[in-house]
Write a protein that holds these residues in place. Structure first.
Motif, PDB file in Angstrom:
ATOM      1  N   GLY A 410     -26.216 -35.996  53.189  1.00 54.05           N
ATOM      2  CA  GLY A 410     -26.186 -35.132  54.371  1.00 54.05           C
ATOM      3  C   GLY A 410     -26.107 -33.527  53.985  1.00 54.05           C
ATOM      4  O   GLY A 410     -27.098 -32.939  54.545  1.00 54.05           O
ATOM      5  N   ARG A 414     -29.565 -30.974  54.424  1.00 53.41           N
ATOM      6  CA  ARG A 414     -29.352 -30.099  55.133  1.00 53.41           C
ATOM      7  C   ARG A 414     -29.601 -29.099  54.643  1.00 53.41           C
ATOM      8  O   ARG A 414     -30.236 -28.045  54.954  1.00 53.41           O
ATOM      9  N   PRO A 439     -34.541 -30.125  65.627  1.00 54.17           N
ATOM     10  CA  PRO A 439     -33.062 -29.552  66.091  1.00 54.17           C
ATOM     11  C   PRO A 439     -32.758 -28.352  65.061  1.00 54.17           C
ATOM     12  O   PRO A 439     -33.145 -28.498  63.865  1.00 54.17           O
ATOM     13  N   THR A 440     -32.286 -27.444  65.325  1.00 53.84           N
ATOM     14  CA  THR A 440     -31.870 -26.282  64.230  1.00 53.84           C
ATOM     15  C   THR A 440     -30.763 -27.121  63.415  1.00 53.84           C
ATOM     16  O   THR A 440     -29.939 -27.752  63.845  1.00 53.84           O
ATOM     17  N   ILE A 441     -30.991 -26.674  62.112  1.00 51.42           N
ATOM     18  CA  ILE A 441     -29.979 -27.343  61.033  1.00 51.42           C
ATOM     19  C   ILE A 441     -28.876 -26.472  60.748  1.00 51.42           C
ATOM     20  O   ILE A 441     -28.869 -25.423  60.308  1.00 51.42           O
ATOM     21  N   PRO A 442     -27.617 -27.125  61.209  1.00 51.16           N
ATOM     22  CA  PRO A 442     -26.364 -26.495  60.975  1.00 51.16           C
ATOM     23  C   PRO A 442     -25.885 -26.131  59.447  1.00 51.16           C
ATOM     24  O   PRO A 442     -26.620 -27.107  58.578  1.00 51.16           O
ATOM     25  N   SER A 444     -22.792 -26.550  58.364  1.00 54.39           N
ATOM     26  CA  SER A 444     -21.757 -27.371  58.162  1.00 54.39           C
ATOM     27  C   SER A 444     -22.013 -28.614  58.883  1.00 54.39           C
ATOM     28  O   SER A 444     -22.408 -28.330  60.050  1.00 54.39           O
ATOM     29  N   SER A 445     -21.593 -29.806  58.407  1.00 55.07           N
ATOM     30  CA  SER A 445     -21.416 -30.928  59.089  1.00 55.07           C
ATOM     31  C   SER A 445     -20.066 -30.836  60.153  1.00 55.07           C
ATOM     32  O   SER A 445     -19.389 -30.067  59.776  1.00 55.07           O
ATOM     33  N   PHE A 446     -19.947 -31.828  60.712  1.00 55.39           N
ATOM     34  CA  PHE A 446     -18.896 -31.919  61.772  1.00 55.39           C
ATOM     35  C   PHE A 446     -17.645 -32.049  60.778  1.00 55.39           C
ATOM     36  O   PHE A 446     -16.637 -31.451  60.989  1.00 55.39           O
ATOM     37  N   ARG A 447     -17.758 -33.070  59.784  1.00 57.70           N
ATOM     38  CA  ARG A 447     -16.508 -33.271  59.045  1.00 57.70           C
ATOM     39  C   ARG A 447     -16.126 -32.289  58.152  1.00 57.70           C
ATOM     40  O   ARG A 447     -14.938 -32.004  57.902  1.00 57.70           O
ATOM     41  N   LEU A 449     -16.397 -29.129  59.096  1.00 58.42           N
ATOM     42  CA  LEU A 449     -15.772 -28.102  60.069  1.00 58.42           C
ATOM     43  C   LEU A 449     -14.411 -28.488  60.344  1.00 58.42           C
ATOM     44  O   LEU A 449     -13.370 -28.068  60.748  1.00 58.42           O
ATOM     45  N   TYR A 450     -14.470 -29.976  60.565  1.00 62.66           N
ATOM     46  CA  TYR A 450     -13.287 -30.816  60.846  1.00 62.66           C
ATOM     47  C   TYR A 450     -12.094 -30.412  59.847  1.00 62.66           C
ATOM     48  O   TYR A 450     -10.876 -30.055  60.219  1.00 62.66           O
TER      49      TYR A 450
ATOM     50  N   ASP B  12     -22.842 -35.418  63.707  1.00 60.85           N
ATOM     51  CA  ASP B  12     -22.215 -34.868  62.374  1.00 60.85           C
ATOM     52  C   ASP B  12     -23.087 -34.073  61.485  1.00 60.85           C
ATOM     53  O   ASP B  12     -22.612 -33.024  61.286  1.00 60.85           O
ATOM     54  N   GLN B  13     -24.117 -34.532  61.486  1.00 59.09           N
ATOM     55  CA  GLN B  13     -25.062 -33.638  60.654  1.00 59.09           C
ATOM     56  C   GLN B  13     -25.899 -32.688  61.457  1.00 59.09           C
ATOM     57  O   GLN B  13     -26.146 -31.604  60.738  1.00 59.09           O
ATOM     58  N   LEU B  14     -26.378 -32.851  62.550  1.00 60.25           N
ATOM     59  CA  LEU B  14     -27.155 -31.985  63.345  1.00 60.25           C
ATOM     60  C   LEU B  14     -26.637 -31.187  64.485  1.00 60.25           C
ATOM     61  O   LEU B  14     -27.096 -30.092  64.676  1.00 60.25           O
ATOM     62  N   PRO B  16     -22.896 -30.177  65.072  1.00 58.41           N
ATOM     63  CA  PRO B  16     -21.698 -30.550  64.999  1.00 58.41           C
ATOM     64  C   PRO B  16     -20.477 -29.851  66.387  1.00 58.41           C
ATOM     65  O   PRO B  16     -19.580 -30.336  66.387  1.00 58.41           O
ATOM     66  N   LEU B  20     -16.885 -30.694  67.910  1.00 59.91           N
ATOM     67  CA  LEU B  20     -15.837 -29.784  67.935  1.00 59.91           C
ATOM     68  C   LEU B  20     -15.322 -29.574  69.530  1.00 59.91           C
ATOM     69  O   LEU B  20     -14.231 -29.612  70.016  1.00 59.91           O
ATOM     70  N   PHE B  35      -9.495 -38.319  63.349  1.00 58.23           N
ATOM     71  CA  PHE B  35     -11.182 -38.481  62.772  1.00 58.23           C
ATOM     72  C   PHE B  35     -11.102 -39.190  61.424  1.00 58.23           C
ATOM     73  O   PHE B  35     -10.919 -38.474  60.515  1.00 58.23           O
ATOM     74  N   PHE B 220     -32.037 -34.043  72.090  1.00 60.16           N
ATOM     75  CA  PHE B 220     -32.812 -33.503  70.855  1.00 60.16           C
ATOM     76  C   PHE B 220     -34.399 -33.734  71.227  1.00 60.16           C
ATOM     77  O   PHE B 220     -35.284 -32.979  70.847  1.00 60.16           O
ATOM     78  N   LEU B 269     -26.801 -25.453  71.171  1.00 62.02           N
ATOM     79  CA  LEU B 269     -28.179 -24.712  71.323  1.00 62.02           C
ATOM     80  C   LEU B 269     -28.248 -24.263  72.584  1.00 62.02           C
ATOM     81  O   LEU B 269     -27.672 -24.674  73.624  1.00 62.02           O
TER      82      LEU B 269
END
Lengths: 474, 273
Positions: A410, A414, A439-442, A444-447, A449-450, B12-14, B16, B20, B35, B220, B269
């Motif tokens: 991932g 990214r 989609p805009t690619i962030p 950081s992943s959620f994990r 940021l978590y 998770d990847q696109l 996040p 949150l 989590f 999306f 977004l």
């Protein structure tokens, strides 16, 4: 060319796609209203589905019972293993009686068997008498819908066709006048026919009789005049008792067009009394017994050909019946045709977003979208999916069951995605990006940021307050 | 109450920010959210592509990760449907059945715990709810238009109707598919895009400012189509697209007048990007 490409051609005509979608959505809305007016609709579906499911477990007994009673009533019963045998039986009957002109009411089974071209090769003229079927016959096309064969055409196109084929005024587009032209043309052909062919909606074991439903009365007219009536029926169309007809007749027209009942519900039981008419029934297998042997798909044989799953299908409505290149299009066609010939129709189970609406409208509760999903699995295992597709999907799955690999993959993807120039990034995924942005690619992943969030001292979080009593239910 | 959060791989990847936002919302209502970091994907993409064996390996992975939890909340009706309706067909046994039946869609979970009757804040916008097919027809959350006589409650709608100032718009087709459908979106590209554009036109006609859904994958699709058709000079589809969790977090944040900056930084977004 598969469904995808044919669908792409259909969709390219934006206006046609829009009215095709809206015409079928209108029919579906009428179905909704009709279903809504029957208080025990769901119970009716349960009842119909139970009758079909049970009948499918005793087909040999039911057909033997049918044959016994039908024969006693003077009907001649024939058995056909496949399409060729069916066509040969029908052609033989016509040949022996020197029949040159045949009228035929709508029957998807004879479409499936390619009967028309078989008979025409023998020099026999076959006239389809259902208005929609007559239209597509004159155009040299197969039906695009199982209930409304010419739903893909607009009035003006039909006016043009009739002007060319029947000599009507060139710019006719009034439905009543067009129907009148077709009626006058057909009337002579009804009178000239020496044999009438029909399908069968329901064969009844208990009586040896059968029911044909139409809205135009063409089955009645086509069988009342000639001295020979041949009815073709698929192996799955039998129900045990006369009383079992009730739930099906209540469900069929409502599901198909939103009508409470079809205009004509014609019961046949033996040849016309006090006449020299002959009545023949040809029972056709053509792959049905094989489908019966596959528990995962068997229930599809319960289909009563109402077309409700076509009308509700968002893909069918936007791709047109011909995009399926199969006798029966839409969700039920994708199940049945794939069963008949997986190699040819391997794309059909994928012509589905799995929205599930087909399953909801099916009057006999065939779990259509789950069967389409199951077909995808079967097709992958039997080598009908491209090897690279299988390899890449399975590689991703292999990585995804390993959380560390998943995380690194991932982050890597990214990172690359964010560094590539946007146009290049989009060029790499053309099937998505021809009409859609990614989609805009962030960063950081959620994990990720978590983890950060967990490391931070607990910051005050919004605390929801109970709502003051007077504001509740507002 | 201890709750495990299952964040679908594409969130998770696109996006996040959805995860949150969900944390914020669940914690605001007093849930103790965990989590489990070994989680990855529910297996749906592989199942719908026909790779059942790969899907099955991910089903086993899911069961191992969430074994110790009685309440699993996931931010997708589609993933919840895969776990609850498909997983037990592929993995036999009572363990699989139990874990699958403990998996809930986010809105479904909140409404089951009476959150719809709490103060959900203020969100003064015209909102179009995009029904997720799998939440609607697999999980039975809401009433499909073709089965309207059933009158099933719709948790997402209940939550949204409880937010002050929020006006839910009436769509011509309340539950037509957006055309995403996983691998369908690229294999049947032409039809998929037509389906999505038709949804956008319906929202435009209804006057939606915000389109929200239990499933960000649908958004999306709509977001990508809207942005590209706007960029190419076609009729502009200017909607904010928010997962219900993001919308709720934003609405709740107003109560404590906390800034929503965190959500915006992390992939929330806005309009068409």
């Amino acid at each position: 060319m598969g469904h995808r490409e044919r669908a792409r051609e259909f969709v390219a005509d934006v206006d046609r796609t829009r009215w095709h979608d809206q015409a079928l959505w209108f029919v579906r809305s009428k179905r909704d209203q009709a279903a809504d007016l029957v208080p025990d609709w769901e119970a009716l579906r349960d009842q119909a589905s139970a009758i079909k499911r049970s009948a499918l477990t005793e087909l040999p007994e039911l057909w033997r019972e049918f044959e016994e009673h039908a024969t006693a009533a003077g009907t001649v019963v024939h058995w056909a293993r496949d399409a060729h045998e069916h066509n040969e039986i029908v052609a033989g009957l016509l040949r022996d009686r020197s029949v040159r002109h045949v009228v035929k009411s709508k029957s998807m089974l004879t479409e499936e068997c390619g009967l028309n071209s078989y008979l025409e090769a023998e020099g026999i003229e076959v006239i389809d008498t259902d208005l929609g079927e007559r239209i597509v016959q004159l155009r040299g096309e197969p039906p695009s819908h199982i209930v409304m064969p010419a739903i893909h055409l607009q009035r003006a196109e039909i006016g043009e066709l009739f002007a060319k084929e029947m000599g009507s005024a060139p710019d006719l587009d009034d439905p009543t006048e067009l129907t009148d032209v077709a009626r006058r043309d057909l009337r002579d052909r009804f009178l000239k026919a020496e044999a009438g062919l029909t399908g069968i909606n329901f064969a009844i074991a208990e009586t040896g009789g059968f029911v044909v439903v139409t809205n135009e009365g063409n089955a009645d007219l086509g069988t009342a005049l000639p001295g020979l009536h041949i009815a073709s029926v698929g192996l799955e169309k039998i129900i045990p008792q006369q009383k079992d007809l009730a739930p099906f007749l209540r469900l069929l027209a409502r599901s198909a067009t939103g009508q409470a009942i079809t205009t004509y519900t014609s019961h046949f039981r033996g040849p016309r009394p006090r006449s020299t008419q002959e009545l023949h029934v040809v029972i056709v297998d053509n792959g049905r017994s094989q489908l019966l042997g596959r528990p995962a798909f068997r229930e599809a044989l319960g289909c009563i050909r109402c077309g409700a799953c076509l009308n509700t299908c968002p893909v069918y409505r936007r791709s047109g019946g011909h995009s399926y290149s199969a006798t029966i299009p839409g969700p039920i066609g994708s199940v049945l045709e794939t069963s008949r010939d997986p190699a040819t129709h391997a794309e059909l189970p994928h012509a589905c977003s799995l929205c599930g609406s087909c399953t909801d409208v099916c009057p006999v509760r065939i779990p259509l979208h789950h069967q389409l999903l199951a077909w995808r699995g079967e097709l992958a295992l039997s080598g009908h999916h491209p090897a690279w597709r299988r390899f890449s999907l399975n590689l991703v799955a292999w990585l995804f069951v390993r959380p560390t690999m998943y995380r690194l993959l991932g982050r890597f993807a990214r990172g690359i995605g964010r560094r590539l120039p946007p146009t290049l990034r989009e060029d790499l995924l053309p099937a998505w990006t021809r009409q859609r942005h990614l989609p805009t690619i962030p960063k950081s992943s959620f994990r990720e940021l978590y983890r950060e969030r967990q490391r931070q001292p607990k910051r005050p979080r919004p605390q929801a307050q109970p709502r003051p009593r007077h504001e509740r239910n507002g | 109450m201890r709750v495990a959060l299952f964040v679908p791989c594409y969130i998770d990847q696109l996006r996040p920010g959805v995860g949150l936002a969900a944390l914020d919302v669940l914690e605001a209502f007093g849930f103790d959210v965990v989590f489990p970091e070994a989680q990855t994907c529910c297996g749906q993409p592989f199942l719908t592509a026909g790779e059942s064996r790969s899907a099955k390996s991910l089903f086993h992975h899911y069961l191992d990760v969430f074994e110790d939890f009685d309440q699993i909340v996931t931010l997708s009706g589609s993933c919840a449907a895969t776990v609850r309706c498909q997983l037990p067909n592929h993995v036999p046994g009572s363990r699989a059945k139990a874990i699958a039946s403990h998996t809930f869609e986010f809105c479904e979970f909140l409404v089951a715990h009476d959150v719809a009757s709490r103060n959900l804040g203020h969100f003064p916008h015209r909102v179009g709810l995009h029904a997720s097919c799998h939440a609607l027809r697999e999980l039975g959350l809401g009433t499909p238009s073709e089965l309207r006589h059933l009158g099933r409650p719709d948790p997402a709608r209940s939550l949204l109707s409880s937010i002050q100032g929020l006006q839910l718009v009436d769509l011509t087709r309340s539950d037509e598919c957006c055309g995403f459908g996983g691998v369908f979106s690229v294999e049947e590209e032409a039809v998929s895009c037509r389906m999505g554009l038709d949804r956008l036109a319906d929202h435009q006609l209804a006057g939606s400012e915000v389109i929200t859904s239990t499933d960000i994958s649908c958004l999306f699709q709509l977001q990508g189509l809207g942005a590209k058709s706007q960029a190419s000079g076609a009729p502009g589809f200017e909607f904010r697209m928010l997962h219900v969790a993001e919308l709720l977090a934003e609405s709740l944040a107003g109560i404590t007048s906390q800034s929503t900056a965190t959500q915006q930084e992390n992939g929330g977004l806005h309009g068409t990007s």
